[in-house]
Scaffold this active site. Structure first.
Site, PDB file in Angstrom:
ATOM      1  N   ASP A 167       2.467 -10.555   3.986  1.00 29.89           N
ATOM      2  CA  ASP A 167       1.712  -9.608   4.804  1.00 29.89           C
ATOM      3  C   ASP A 167       0.601 -10.363   5.550  1.00 29.89           C
ATOM      4  O   ASP A 167       0.177 -11.433   5.114  1.00 29.89           O
ATOM      5  CB  ASP A 167       1.112  -8.562   3.853  1.00 29.89           C
ATOM      6  CG  ASP A 167       0.280  -7.531   4.565  1.00 29.89           C
ATOM      7  OD1 ASP A 167       0.599  -7.187   5.713  1.00 29.89           O
ATOM      8  OD2 ASP A 167      -0.700  -7.065   3.952  1.00 29.89           O
TER       9      ASP A 167
ATOM     10  N   ASP B  46      -2.632  -8.657   7.331  1.00 27.08           N
ATOM     11  CA  ASP B  46      -3.964  -8.092   7.038  1.00 27.08           C
ATOM     12  C   ASP B  46      -4.177  -7.934   5.537  1.00 27.08           C
ATOM     13  O   ASP B  46      -3.391  -7.286   4.850  1.00 27.08           O
ATOM     14  CB  ASP B  46      -4.096  -6.706   7.695  1.00 27.08           C
ATOM     15  CG  ASP B  46      -3.964  -6.807   9.198  1.00 27.08           C
ATOM     16  OD1 ASP B  46      -4.285  -7.862   9.760  1.00 27.08           O
ATOM     17  OD2 ASP B  46      -3.527  -5.807   9.805  1.00 27.08           O
TER      18      ASP B  46
ATOM     19  N   ASP C 227      -1.006  -6.268   0.192  1.00 26.49           N
ATOM     20  CA  ASP C 227      -2.147  -5.616  -0.464  1.00 26.49           C
ATOM     21  C   ASP C 227      -1.989  -4.095  -0.540  1.00 26.49           C
ATOM     22  O   ASP C 227      -2.903  -3.420  -1.011  1.00 26.49           O
ATOM     23  CB  ASP C 227      -3.467  -5.988   0.239  1.00 26.49           C
ATOM     24  CG  ASP C 227      -3.547  -5.450   1.660  1.00 26.49           C
ATOM     25  OD1 ASP C 227      -2.495  -5.452   2.342  1.00 26.49           O
ATOM     26  OD2 ASP C 227      -4.630  -5.036   2.082  1.00 26.49           O
TER      27      ASP C 227
END
Lengths: 169, 169
Positions: free
Chosen positions: A6, A8, A128
């Site tokens: 990922d 961000d 996240d």
């Protein structure tokens, strides 16, 4: 092994920018601890505006140690960068430009911008957000961030740093 | 069933634009038959310039009958639009805008822009390029286009129209 990373909250330090912009707007410098367990917009009421402001994604700081560790991963594994960028059309070119600037060893063939990550086929996803990890078929690591700090589905390995990720692989 | 649809050469009629731009530049209107078996840049020497010109992807015509048939597919299946858009960064926003204009029933959650399609996990991929289809794990359909007309790996079902795709599903 094919590894999907990922952007961000894993490669890019979104909270560093939130803290800076919030201090600019409200004169208060929030600590990461003070917003643990809160959604991003709960900790930073202007977050929905920040992420829609031109330049936001292009100016994000790199997560500590990410460049060195992703470089190593990229030499040993098949690495893809998978970002749910489709929600913010402005972010597409900024994210591509950010990747080229900070991770020039990642080629355009290794980058994926999507709306949903359920269509991604890899052996490991590091992300996240539970919404991305929960439906993923494969190993999963949850990158610790304030918004996921107080939740635990018990299904993902929580990691706190890039060094820890490298140790686990 | 999860179906991944390519954009250029499947949803978007790239050759219609090539023919138009080539006629503008060289005064000759080429027929599709005359370029069968040729790569795009062999039939249209300026194609590499056309695809890097702002507005090219935003102004592409929709492939005949695509809207109606994709709309039906989208009601019965899990549809994703998967475009290898990463090679031309200018194209990202144009492609998103094109999708919103012509296929408004496809949400941003259903769109994927990537460099390589090998990371895509779906039951069926409809694409006009062997390089995308050959490594795909799942059913495959080759959308007939001049550049693939004289090749056949024997591994993909060749389809000539959106009507034919719907009949096969």
């Amino acid at each position: 092994m094919r590894i999907a990373l990922d952007m961000d909250g894993v490669l890019a330090d979104v909270y560093a920018s939130y803290i800076q912009l919030h201090e600019r707007d409200f004169g208060i410098r929030k600590s990461l601890e003070s917003i643990e367990g809160l959604e991003e917009w709960e900790g930073f009421p202007n977050a929905p505006t920040y992420v829609r402001t031109p330049g936001f994604f292009e100016n994000l700081q790199v997560m500590p140690d990410a460049i060195e560790h992703v470089k190593n991963l990229n030499e040993q594994h098949e690495v893809f960068i998978v970002s749910a960028a489709m929600e913010f059309p402005l972010s597409l070119n900024e994210k591509l430009s950010w990747m080229n600037q900070h991770f020039p060893f990642i080629t355009w063939k290794q980058i994926v911008f999507c709306g949903s990550k359920k269509i991604i086929h890899a052996d490991l996803l590091i992300d996240d957000h539970f919404k991305n990890l929960d439906d993923f078929q494969g190993r999963t690591m949850l990158f610790h961030q304030p918004h996921n700090a107080r939740k635990d589905s018990g299904r993902h390995i929580r990691v706190h740093s890039w060094e820890q990720i490298s140790q686990l692989l």
